[in-house]
Scaffold this motif. Structure first.
Motif: not given
Length: 141
Positions: A43, A49, A89
């Protein structure tokens, strides 16, 4: 007595990353140009992330994932999908101080292509299957 190897001894310290808002075709082109199969997604603050892989791109883009747009005669329509839409993720990570055998067992056992290396929540490297092959080929295992 043989020195116990750690993740930091084999990992790739220079890690190319992308942001989650990058479009998939741009990510595909970048990975093709850099000749890599996995890329950490960070990020704006640099926090990990997710992870994008060639497999993610292939699943999402199909045949367009194989060759970059700049190849002569290969024009592809732009995609509105971004790296953040398709990245993995829940990424398994390891510290640089982890025993290399344990990292190898994790990669092999979980069928992972890579492990991002974090130190105090900061991305400092990546350990890939290719790192193990390179080490063996160079006789540094």
């Amino acid at each position: 007595m043989t020195k116990k190897l750690l993740v930091r001894d084999l990992m790739t310290a220079h890690v190319d990353t992308v942001g989650p808002n990058l479009d998939l075709l741009a990510a595909r082109d970048l990975m093709w140009r850099l000749e890599i199969r996995h890329m950490p997604v960070v990020d704006d603050s640099g926090k990990l992330c997710g992870l994008i892989s060639q497999r993610d791109l292939l699943r999402e883009l199909g045949r367009a994932a194989v060759e970059p747009a700049e190849k002569p005669g290969k024009r592809q329509a732009a995609t509105a999908r971004t790296v953040g839409d398709v990245m993995t993720r829940d990424v398994e990570t390891v510290p640089p101080s982890l025993d290399l055998r344990r990292a190898a067992t994790l990669i092999y056992g979980a069928k992972l292509g890579c492990l991002p290396v974090l130190e105090r929540s900061k991305l400092i490297g990546i350990l890939t299957e290719s790192d193990f092959v390179r080490s063996y080929a160079e006789g540094t295992e």
